[in-house]
Design a protein around this motif. Sequence first.
Motif, mmCIF file in Angstrom:
data_model
loop_
_atom_site.group_PDB
_atom_site.id
_atom_site.type_symbol
_atom_site.label_atom_id
_atom_site.label_comp_id
_atom_site.label_asym_id
_atom_site.label_seq_id
_atom_site.Cartn_x
_atom_site.Cartn_y
_atom_site.Cartn_z
ATOM 1 N N GLU A 209 13.231 -0.586 -15.107
ATOM 2 C CA GLU A 209 11.760 -0.495 -14.755
ATOM 3 C C GLU A 209 11.464 -1.929 -14.099
ATOM 4 O OE1 GLU A 209 9.983 0.068 -18.497
ATOM 5 O OE2 GLU A 209 10.864 1.911 -19.008
ATOM 6 N N ALA A 210 11.971 -2.955 -14.577
ATOM 7 C CA ALA A 210 11.612 -4.271 -13.941
ATOM 8 C C ALA A 210 12.051 -4.052 -12.518
ATOM 9 C CB ALA A 210 12.412 -5.415 -14.635
ATOM 10 N N ARG A 211 13.331 -3.648 -12.331
ATOM 11 C CA ARG A 211 13.813 -3.559 -10.703
ATOM 12 C C ARG A 211 12.871 -2.526 -10.090
ATOM 13 N NH1 ARG A 211 18.516 0.381 -10.869
ATOM 14 N NH2 ARG A 211 17.242 1.873 -10.139
ATOM 15 N N GLU A 212 12.467 -1.362 -10.611
ATOM 16 C CA GLU A 212 11.574 -0.372 -9.874
ATOM 17 C C GLU A 212 10.200 -0.937 -9.454
ATOM 18 O OE1 GLU A 212 11.843 3.081 -12.369
ATOM 19 O OE2 GLU A 212 13.594 3.807 -11.318
ATOM 20 N N LYS A 213 9.754 -2.066 -10.356
ATOM 21 C CA LYS A 213 8.476 -2.661 -10.386
ATOM 22 C C LYS A 213 8.640 -3.985 -9.252
ATOM 23 C CE LYS A 213 6.524 -1.713 -14.633
ATOM 24 N NZ LYS A 213 6.138 -2.215 -16.060
ATOM 25 N N GLY A 214 9.960 -4.028 -8.617
ATOM 26 C CA GLY A 214 9.974 -5.206 -7.732
ATOM 27 C C GLY A 214 10.655 -6.350 -8.003
ATOM 28 N N ALA A 215 11.321 -6.473 -9.041
ATOM 29 C CA ALA A 215 12.023 -7.608 -9.362
ATOM 30 C C ALA A 215 13.274 -7.655 -8.792
ATOM 31 C CB ALA A 215 12.355 -7.990 -11.103
ATOM 32 N N ALA A 216 13.779 -8.804 -8.627
ATOM 33 C CA ALA A 216 15.178 -9.114 -8.217
ATOM 34 C C ALA A 216 15.947 -9.420 -9.388
ATOM 35 C CB ALA A 216 15.271 -10.371 -6.858
ATOM 36 N N ILE A 217 17.271 -8.891 -9.317
ATOM 37 C CA ILE A 217 17.751 -9.041 -10.774
ATOM 38 C C ILE A 217 19.329 -9.464 -10.374
ATOM 39 C CG2 ILE A 217 18.640 -8.090 -12.834
ATOM 40 C CD1 ILE A 217 16.165 -6.120 -12.396
#
Length: 255
Positions: A209-217
Amino acid sequence: MTMNSFVTNDALMLQARGIEKTFTLHQQGGARIAALSGVSLDVERGECVVLAGASGAGKSTFLRCMYGNYLATRGTIAIRDDSKPQRHVMLTEAAPHEIIRLRNTTMGYVSQFLRAIPRVSSLDLVAEPLVSRGVDEDEARERASRLLERLNVPRRLWTLAPATFSGGEQQRVNIARGLIAAHPLLLLDEPTASLDAGNRDVVADLIVEAREKGAAIVGIFHDEDTRERVATRIVRLASANAAYVQTDSGVLQTC
């Protein structure tokens, strides 16, 4: 790519170039151990780059260099900061107060172990990153409650300090604290190592979910199922003392 890539590429969040890290063992006659040698990596918004490789390849060392816990012996690490004219901060040259500011505004980090503040409740521990950014305390605690509930931390534990919790309970509090502020850059060092399969699935969902919201991980996951669920790219580090280059496929290979 050069550091002006932050101006030309709005998606770029982190750029590492030629990172080397050598540890000197002063109590063992000054012996030197090469942990990283020439590692380079670009990470953009919406990516989850998983670091893979054998034990001793320097995965956790690389993460700590990217968070500023370790100072790279050689090389550069830049983190996106749109408040700067050059659109980045050179982490490898930054003053301590600048690193702390970046951690507050930009970089989240989840390690394998919770470093709890004595006598601070789990709820307040999770809410603190929001409070420190100016979020109303009641709202921060409400958001912390929802995250703890989703991570299956029993409500009876929320008002207690987590020092006496089980390893899995402590780690879920740790994950909640690391994810609650929705930092645009997340560094994850085996966040699911002490969790059962059900809770690993919950954490994997939160990471996706964080990735799909645009976070770089950038993360390390030894559980293969979790790795496959969250990764958009897998970067393999070879054994220590090797040299590395980043290929178009995202694989770090020995030179």
